[in-house]
Design an enzyme around this catalytic site. Structure first.
Site, PDB file in Angstrom:
ATOM      1  CE  LYS A  43       2.506   7.662 -11.433  1.00 52.86           C
ATOM      2  NZ  LYS A  43       1.623   7.151 -10.355  1.00 52.86           N
ATOM      3  CG  ASP A  65       1.012   0.389  -2.455  1.00 54.13           C
ATOM      4  OD1 ASP A  65       1.513   0.385  -1.310  1.00 54.13           O
ATOM      5  OD2 ASP A  65       1.647   0.053  -3.466  1.00 54.13           O
TER       6      ASP A  65
END
Length: 395
Positions: A139, A262
């Site tokens: 990532k 989240d």
């Protein structure tokens, strides 16, 4: 006596250095850096107890005028590895061998999530690229997340040790910073949630929220509303359900204590019958289109290397042997007629409930009302709602 001239010693011929070829300079440097890092750590013994200094340590290589061909490798770059001993220890605890890690990330060019536009993928941030064997995902993320990762790394490490690697949290394996052409890229390497040799027929991103949580043309990944409307269930049986929910409860509680919200459960569903049928069709197609040249050369076109991950080649009762064991894979219960394989794990766990998120919470509440199930809520409320959704999703 005549003077004897000394002959100059000729330098021994040296093989050219390994060239880490990639279509993108960032990927070339990444491959080079991973190889150098793993090689340097080969003879480093992991101490029985990591010190606070290990969680602040880093190693840095700065290269100027490197003697690689500029077509394959930029001549000027920087490669920085964060907390080398900590992540080497984590790799060992998560069952990742150094040789496999090195080979997967440095011997073959990784590929971007959207291979067609790699430059835009990098510029947008928060994007991913994968090792060619699909075992690892990298990532690209922001410097703020790097700082946050540093602040929780000690706690994350202790939690992983306590759980003995039995967790659905991302399994972080390395963290780097690469500087190419004046641009800095922060990267973190993780195990890929999805089993590498299975085709994922359905992909869900689940948060336990219902507001704006459906697939769109721009983002085709299925979400909470799609999961509910399709009456989808993760059918693993009562014993596995209790085990998974207990693991999730522990992981989510850990995230809540760190004021993290989240996050999502990334879920991939492989239908066994459909996968076997696709494999048969592929084999039939390959047999029909075998070239005579291959046959003359003694080559079997079905055994050629492919960029596509290997599908299941065995019968239904042998599917389990074909799964890459990455800690995120479960099979549907034996009582289920339509057999499925589920690959799932928690993702995006580096979002802290800060001033920006509080402002987003206020704005969404004003727009949708105080009773709406928006995704941006306080960590305690988020974790409670998330677990309620998951307890209904698993049967």
């Amino acid at each position: 006596m005549p003077e004897v001239k000394k002959q100059k010693k000729r330098k021994a011929f040296k093989m050219k250095k390994k060239v880490f070829r990639a279509s993108d300079p960032l990927l070339s440097v990444f491959m080079w850096g991973v190889h150098q890092s793993v090689e340097q750590l080969t003879h480093c013994t992991i101490p029985p107890l990591l010190l606070d200094t290990d969680f602040k340590a880093s190693s840095k290589i700065s290269i100027d005028n490197y003697n690689f061909n500029s077509d394959n490798m930029v001549s000027k770059f920087k490669f920085k590895e964060y907390c080398p001993l900590v992540f080497k220890n984590l790799r060992e605890r998560f069952g990742v061998k150094e040789a496999l890690f090195n080979q997967a990330l440095s011997s073959c060019e990784p590929y971007f999530e959207n291979q067609g536009d790699a430059v835009k993928e990098k510029e947008r941030g928060h994007k991913y690229f994968f090792s060619k064997d699909n075992k690892f995902v990298v990532k690209i993320f922001h410097s703020e997340e790097v700082e946050f990762m540093h602040s929780i790394l000690n706690l994350y490490y202790n939690y992983a040790v306590e759980k003995g690697g039995e967790t659905l949290l991302p399994q972080y394996l390395a963290m780097y910073k690469i500087t190419v052409a004046g641009m800095e890229y922060h990267m973190i390497v993780m195990k890929n949630v999805f089993a590498v040799n299975l085709k994922i027929h359905k992909k869900y991103d689940l948060k336990g929220s219902k507001v704006d949580r459906a697939a769109t043309d721009k983002d085709p990944t299925l979400k909470d509303c799609d999961f509910l409307n399709g009456e989808m269930k993760i059918r693993v049986g009562e014993e596995k359900r209790k085990q998974i929910l207990s693991m999730l409860e522990s992981d989510v509680q850990f995230l809540s204590q760190l004021k993290i919200m989240d996050y999502s459960l990334l879920l991939g569903v492989h239908n066994v019958a459909k996968g076997l049928e696709e494999e048969r069709e592929l084999n039939d197609y390959n047999e029909e289109n075998s070239s005579s040249d291959d046959l003359l050369d003694g080559e079997d076109s079905n055994n050629k290397d492919s960029d596509v991950p290997m599908d299941i080649e065995e019968e239904d009762d042998e599917v389990e042997d074909q799964i890459y064991e990455n800690g995120y894979t479960y099979f549907s219960d034996e009582s289920v007629d339509d057999k499925e394989v589920y690959c799932f794990g928690l993702i995006d766990v580096l979002t802290k409930y800060n001033a920006t998120k509080r402002a987003a919470h206020t704005a969404k509440t004003m727009k949708h009302g105080s009773g709406a199930e928006i995704s941006t809520v306080r960590p305690e409320s988020y974790s409670k709602r998330f677990m309620e959704f998951m307890s209904n999703a698993f049967v």
